[in-house]
Scaffold this motif. Structure first.
Motif, PDB file in Angstrom:
ATOM      1  N   PHE A  26      41.230  30.465  33.147  1.00  0.00           N
ATOM      2  CA  PHE A  26      42.384  31.344  32.991  1.00  0.00           C
ATOM      3  C   PHE A  26      43.142  31.464  34.306  1.00  0.00           C
ATOM      4  O   PHE A  26      42.667  31.050  35.362  1.00  0.00           O
ATOM      5  CB  PHE A  26      41.977  32.722  32.465  1.00  0.00           C
ATOM      6  CG  PHE A  26      40.939  33.411  33.305  1.00  0.00           C
ATOM      7  CD1 PHE A  26      41.287  34.205  34.376  1.00  0.00           C
ATOM      8  CD2 PHE A  26      39.583  33.259  33.016  1.00  0.00           C
ATOM      9  CE1 PHE A  26      40.342  34.828  35.152  1.00  0.00           C
ATOM     10  CE2 PHE A  26      38.629  33.882  33.781  1.00  0.00           C
ATOM     11  CZ  PHE A  26      39.000  34.671  34.852  1.00  0.00           C
ATOM     12  N   VAL A  27      44.336  32.043  34.212  1.00  0.00           N
ATOM     13  CA  VAL A  27      45.181  32.291  35.381  1.00  0.00           C
ATOM     14  C   VAL A  27      45.174  33.802  35.615  1.00  0.00           C
ATOM     15  O   VAL A  27      45.338  34.583  34.681  1.00  0.00           O
ATOM     16  CB  VAL A  27      46.624  31.791  35.150  1.00  0.00           C
ATOM     17  CG1 VAL A  27      47.511  32.122  36.345  1.00  0.00           C
ATOM     18  CG2 VAL A  27      46.630  30.296  34.863  1.00  0.00           C
ATOM     19  N   ALA A  28      44.968  34.172  36.886  1.00  0.00           N
ATOM     20  CA  ALA A  28      44.941  35.584  37.250  1.00  0.00           C
ATOM     21  C   ALA A  28      45.830  35.812  38.463  1.00  0.00           C
ATOM     22  O   ALA A  28      46.048  34.911  39.265  1.00  0.00           O
ATOM     23  CB  ALA A  28      43.511  36.025  37.547  1.00  0.00           C
ATOM     24  N   GLU A  29      46.338  37.037  38.574  1.00  0.00           N
ATOM     25  CA  GLU A  29      47.194  37.406  39.702  1.00  0.00           C
ATOM     26  C   GLU A  29      46.498  38.477  40.527  1.00  0.00           C
ATOM     27  O   GLU A  29      46.027  39.484  39.991  1.00  0.00           O
ATOM     28  CB  GLU A  29      48.522  37.944  39.183  1.00  0.00           C
ATOM     29  CG  GLU A  29      49.475  38.366  40.279  1.00  0.00           C
ATOM     30  CD  GLU A  29      50.788  38.926  39.727  1.00  0.00           C
ATOM     31  OE1 GLU A  29      51.640  39.257  40.558  1.00  0.00           O
ATOM     32  OE2 GLU A  29      50.946  39.037  38.502  1.00  0.00           O
ATOM     33  N   SER A  30      46.419  38.258  41.835  1.00  0.00           N
ATOM     34  CA  SER A  30      45.769  39.196  42.738  1.00  0.00           C
ATOM     35  C   SER A  30      46.573  40.486  42.827  1.00  0.00           C
ATOM     36  O   SER A  30      47.791  40.459  42.983  1.00  0.00           O
ATOM     37  CB  SER A  30      45.632  38.586  44.132  1.00  0.00           C
ATOM     38  OG  SER A  30      45.183  39.556  45.046  1.00  0.00           O
ATOM     39  N   LEU A  31      45.886  41.623  42.756  1.00  0.00           N
ATOM     40  CA  LEU A  31      46.558  42.902  42.956  1.00  0.00           C
ATOM     41  C   LEU A  31      46.758  43.177  44.440  1.00  0.00           C
ATOM     42  O   LEU A  31      47.542  44.032  44.810  1.00  0.00           O
ATOM     43  CB  LEU A  31      45.748  44.042  42.318  1.00  0.00           C
ATOM     44  CG  LEU A  31      45.664  44.047  40.800  1.00  0.00           C
ATOM     45  CD1 LEU A  31      44.880  45.253  40.317  1.00  0.00           C
ATOM     46  CD2 LEU A  31      47.028  44.016  40.146  1.00  0.00           C
ATOM     47  N   LEU A  32      46.044  42.443  45.297  1.00  0.00           N
ATOM     48  CA  LEU A  32      46.192  42.635  46.739  1.00  0.00           C
ATOM     49  C   LEU A  32      47.464  42.006  47.276  1.00  0.00           C
ATOM     50  O   LEU A  32      48.224  42.635  47.999  1.00  0.00           O
ATOM     51  CB  LEU A  32      44.985  42.052  47.494  1.00  0.00           C
ATOM     52  CG  LEU A  32      43.678  42.816  47.390  1.00  0.00           C
ATOM     53  CD1 LEU A  32      42.560  42.059  48.093  1.00  0.00           C
ATOM     54  CD2 LEU A  32      43.823  44.207  47.969  1.00  0.00           C
ATOM     55  N   ASP A  33      47.694  40.730  46.927  1.00  0.00           N
ATOM     56  CA  ASP A  33      48.833  40.022  47.514  1.00  0.00           C
ATOM     57  C   ASP A  33      49.764  39.381  46.486  1.00  0.00           C
ATOM     58  O   ASP A  33      50.745  38.742  46.862  1.00  0.00           O
ATOM     59  CB  ASP A  33      48.351  38.971  48.517  1.00  0.00           C
ATOM     60  CG  ASP A  33      47.406  37.947  47.906  1.00  0.00           C
ATOM     61  OD1 ASP A  33      47.330  37.859  46.664  1.00  0.00           O
ATOM     62  OD2 ASP A  33      46.737  37.241  48.678  1.00  0.00           O
TER      63      ASP A  33
END
Length: 142
Positions: A26-33
Motif C-alpha cells: 500500500f501507499v502511505a503518507e507520513s504525518l511528520l513530513d
C-alpha cells in the motif's frame, strides 16, 4: 478521519495515513513530513484502531486512552513531552489510566502513546471513534 486509516510502521518514525492499496502492499503518507512511501506486506504494520494497552483487568483500546488524554487536557496537547524522563511519563500515564499494568506497559510504550496523541492532535485528528462507531452515531441521530 478514524484510527482505522492511521498506521504505525516498524522501523519508521511517526505515524502514517493509509492512502491506497497496491498489488504488493500500500501507499502511505507520513504525518511528520507529508512524504508518501510504498510499504510492502512484508513490513510490520499496526493499525492504531487495533492497538490496546494492558490494564490489571483487561486490554483497553488505544482510542479510549486517547479519549481519556483528550478529556484530561481539555482537548489540547499533553502537558508532558514524550521526551520527558520515565518517572514523569509514568506519573502522567497513571493519571490517565490508573490501573495500567506496570509490568507489561513500558516507558517506551507510554512515550509512543503521548507522541502519537500529540501528532494526531497537530493534524486535527481529535475524534478517535472507529468508522463503525461513527456510522452508528450518525444513524442514531437520524
Amino acid at each position: 478521519m478514524s484510527l482505522n486509516k492511521i498506521l504505525s510502521i516498524a522501523g519508521k518514525p511517526g505515524l502514517y495515513k493509509l492512502l491506497t492499496q497496491t498489488r504488493a502492499g500500500f501507499v502511505a503518507e507520513s504525518l511528520l513530513d507529508g512524504k508518501k512511501i510504498t510499504v510492502s506486506f512484508k513490513n510490520n504494520v499496526s493499525v492504531l484502531s487495533e492497538i490496546a494497552i494492558y490494564t490489571l483487568e483487561e486490554e483497553v483500546p488505544l482510542k479510549d486512552i486517547f479519549e481519556k488524554i483528550k478529556e484530561k487536557e481539555d482537548g489540547g496537547k499533553t502537558t508532558v513531552s514524550h521526551k520527558d524522563d520515565k518517572i514523569k511519563l509514568e506519573e502522567y500515564f497513571f493519571e490517565v489510566l490508573p490501573n495500567y499494568d506496570e509490568d507489561r506497559v513500558y516507558a517506551s510504550d507510554i512515550k509512543k502513546v503521548i507522541q502519537w496523541y500529540n501528532l494526531l492532535h497537530d493534524h486535527g485528528i481529535t475524534e478517535f471513534a472507529t468508522e463503525e462507531e461513527e456510522k452508528v452515531a450518525s444513524e442514531d441521530k437520524e
